[in-house]
Design a protein around this motif. Sequence first.
Motif, short mmCIF file in Angstrom:
data_model
loop_
_atom_site.label_atom_id
_atom_site.label_comp_id
_atom_site.label_asym_id
_atom_site.label_seq_id
_atom_site.Cartn_x
_atom_site.Cartn_y
_atom_site.Cartn_z
N CYS B 104 -0.63 -15.26 -7.51
CA CYS B 104 -0.24 -13.86 -7.46
C CYS B 104 -1.47 -12.99 -7.70
O CYS B 104 -2.10 -13.09 -8.75
CB CYS B 104 0.83 -13.54 -8.50
SG CYS B 104 1.31 -11.81 -8.45
N TYR B 141 -2.29 -16.62 -1.19
CA TYR B 141 -2.51 -15.42 -1.99
C TYR B 141 -1.36 -14.46 -1.74
O TYR B 141 -1.12 -14.06 -0.60
CB TYR B 141 -3.84 -14.78 -1.63
CG TYR B 141 -5.01 -15.69 -1.94
CD1 TYR B 141 -5.59 -15.69 -3.21
CD2 TYR B 141 -5.51 -16.56 -0.99
CE1 TYR B 141 -6.64 -16.54 -3.50
CE2 TYR B 141 -6.56 -17.42 -1.26
CZ TYR B 141 -7.12 -17.40 -2.53
OH TYR B 141 -8.15 -18.26 -2.81
N ALA B 142 -0.63 -14.11 -2.81
CA ALA B 142 0.62 -13.39 -2.64
C ALA B 142 0.77 -12.24 -3.63
O ALA B 142 0.05 -12.16 -4.62
CB ALA B 142 1.79 -14.35 -2.80
N ASN B 143 1.71 -11.38 -3.33
CA ASN B 143 2.13 -10.34 -4.26
C ASN B 143 3.51 -10.69 -4.78
O ASN B 143 4.42 -10.94 -4.01
CB ASN B 143 2.23 -8.99 -3.54
CG ASN B 143 0.95 -8.22 -3.63
OD1 ASN B 143 0.39 -8.12 -4.72
ND2 ASN B 143 0.50 -7.68 -2.53
N CYS B 144 3.65 -10.67 -6.07
CA CYS B 144 4.96 -10.91 -6.62
C CYS B 144 5.80 -9.66 -6.41
O CYS B 144 5.28 -8.55 -6.36
CB CYS B 144 4.88 -11.22 -8.10
SG CYS B 144 3.93 -10.03 -9.03
N LYS B 145 7.09 -9.83 -6.26
CA LYS B 145 7.96 -8.67 -6.26
C LYS B 145 8.36 -8.44 -7.71
O LYS B 145 8.32 -9.35 -8.53
CB LYS B 145 9.17 -8.94 -5.37
CG LYS B 145 8.72 -9.11 -3.91
CD LYS B 145 9.73 -9.88 -3.10
CE LYS B 145 9.13 -10.29 -1.77
NZ LYS B 145 10.02 -11.22 -1.05
#
Lengths: 154, 154
Positions: B104, B141-145
Amino acid sequence: MPIIDEKIDQVKRIFTTYLGNKGLRKTSERFFILEEVYARDGHFDVETLYITMKDKDHSVSRATVYNTLDLLIDCDLVSRHQFGQNLAEYEKAYGYKQHDHLLCTECHKVVEFCDPRVHNIQKNVGDLLGYEVMHHSLILYANCKKENCENRNK
Amino acid sequence: MPIIDEKIDQVKRIFTTYLGNKGLRKTSERFFILEEVYARDGHFDVETLYITMKDKDHSVSRATVYNTLDLLIDCDLVSRHQFGQNLAEYEKAYGYKQHDHLLCTECHKVVEFCDPRVHNIQKNVGDLLGYEVMHHSLILYANCKKENCENRNK
DNA sequence: CTCGGTGCAAAGCTTTTGCATCCGC
DNA sequence: GCGGATGCAAAAGCTTTGCACCGAG
């Protein structure tokens, strides 16, 4: 007008817009770096870019190179790869097919490949875990077989 | 005897055999490091391991930690990941399911996941390009909600 | 004119290296 | 006892930071 010139103009417009939206200044150093990045083929590291620009009389400081590359990554005009342990490599990203890398652990050659399943995995795993995946890094570590590898044991 | 004790014995036997085959010495430092690695859960960096061992009166030098981790990686008892830009993270590898990582970018949380398609890609791409792929590194590679991420903006 | 950006050099951090000492074989 | 391994500290290498000056808005 050659396609290559159109591309660099397009990239400059994207960067200009990005800087405007973020309230950042449009300095000449930032655009010199953008030009040099897009004049290059393949991967490069910060030091190489820095030396090349110094030789071309577009000298900028290392700090500015690092700063600007971060901006270019943020607006998806450049991608960064961490192949070795201590050296980041960069690459222009706009208008080039998304790809991943295979590294030969014998001769350190880098081969690019593209497999659409990677994108599916990225999407599925994100959905499953409740994340929105922005991008990914996939590196395959391999041994070349003799006939493929002119640099073996280099 | 608990399963955990069987596992560390098994791992020690593997390391002993490896060292024997390579003609390398079976020093106490190397086995202290192996024990400490397998006593840990999750990822760790060299400095953390070094400090922990110093506190436990199994003090070894940083150079020996680096040297021994390389050996453990070579015999597949440990894996190395390059998440950040300048810090290698390590993880015990024997008897644990092969997995990849989602990071994240907001809160820097690391989530492990497993997708069998990754192995297929590894095999197919290797065959196609004429390489034998030994292992791989896949990082999403991510964005958490909001609701998934207790550490957001930490 | 203001304040963000740049340049330069120094500092920071992880990792590697050199060399004397130590100990597994 | 020999030669590889360790420990320590220094060196190396990439990246970040601090500060004075510059220039875009």
